[in-house]
Scaffold this active site. Structure first.
Site, short mmCIF file in Angstrom:
data_model
loop_
_atom_site.label_atom_id
_atom_site.label_comp_id
_atom_site.label_asym_id
_atom_site.label_seq_id
_atom_site.Cartn_x
_atom_site.Cartn_y
_atom_site.Cartn_z
N CYS A 57 71.27 12.77 71.57
CA CYS A 57 69.87 12.97 71.95
C CYS A 57 69.53 14.47 71.87
O CYS A 57 69.54 15.04 70.78
CB CYS A 57 69.60 12.37 73.32
N HIS A 85 71.15 6.89 72.05
CA HIS A 85 72.24 6.99 73.02
C HIS A 85 73.29 5.91 72.73
O HIS A 85 73.09 4.76 73.10
CB HIS A 85 71.72 6.80 74.45
N GLU A 110 76.09 5.47 74.20
CA GLU A 110 76.65 4.98 75.45
C GLU A 110 75.75 3.97 76.15
O GLU A 110 76.18 3.30 77.10
CB GLU A 110 76.95 6.17 76.39
#
Length: 246
Positions: free
Chosen positions: A82, A218, A220
């Protein structure tokens, strides 16, 4: 052998989800704000929370920026997430104070300036990023679509992306999770653009050059596809660490 990865902590937000994601991917990961830990890491991850100016200003003052650039120059794999992707580039205009002292730049990209230096070009104020990749980061603008861009959106591979080790096994058009108001602009080097997403404009959502990678989304927070990307990065780091020992 598991890769030893440092997640750079520049004191903006909770990094635990990134550390947990890397652990699930098979890496030995820890968050640290210590430049010496960054220099000793097999691989470095720079996550994204906050504004471009605040993040790079802290990294420069703390010595983290110099440590990241040094470790990348030494060949350690790097992943920006990001805002961490955006900080790889030469300049950004997010959060630049109107009263910050201006530095004299060699050109519109701020070449020759230290990270976090503020300069004027193209009619507005910019702050110098890490300068590892060429290009700018600017706000997504639209009178029709909502900004920030939040939610799942498609990732479209470029020809460079289809050969990118970070995206090995990644299907064209897969959806990943985004949350951002700023993105890489059209002045990025096309050779560094591994994937694009179309929202208000077409922007680089994955950048790659050599041992340096970044993604606007993202991983994750992107379920199994995101975990696959983190596994790919952990494998890249482990392979580079083994090669460095030889």
């Amino acid at each position: 052998m598991a890769a030893n990865i440092v997640v750079v902590d520049y004191h903006k937000g909770n990094l635990s989800s990134v550390v947990r994601g890397l652990a699930r991917a098979g890496a030995n990961a820890k968050a640290s704000d210590n430049p010496d830990d960054i220099r000793a890491a097999d691989g470095v991850v720079l996550p994204g929370v906050g504004s471009f100016y605040d993040a790079i200003a802290f990294m420069q003052k703390s010595g983290q920026a110099a440590a990241v650039v040094e470790r990348v120059s030494d060949g350690a794999p790097f992943l920006g997430i990001c805002l961490g992707l955006q900080l790889l580039f030469e300049r950004g205009d997010e959060g630049v104070p109107v009263d910050a002292p201006l530095s004299a730049a060699q050109d519109a990209a701020g070449s020759g300036l230290e990270p976090a230096a503020v300069f004027q070009a193209d009619g507005k104020r910019w702050v110098r990023g890490l300068g590892i990749l060429r290009g700018s980061c600017t706000r997504l603008e639209s009178s029709r679509l909502k900004v920030p861009h939040v939610g799942w959106d498609q990732v479209h591979l470029t020809s460079a992306g289809r050969a990118c080790p970070l995206l090995e096994g990644f299907p064209e058009g897969a959806n990943m999770y985004f949350t951002h108001s700023y993105a890489v602009d059209c002045d990025a080097d096309p050779c560094d653009v591994a994937a694009r997403t179309h929202y208000t404009r077409s922007f680089s959502c994955v950048a790659a050059r050599g041992n340096v990678f970044g993604c606007q989304f993202h991983p994750e927070k992107s379920s199994s596809r995101g975990l696959d990307i983190l596994k790919n990065f952990a494998a890249i780091v482990a392979a580079a660490a083994e090669q460095e020992k030889e």
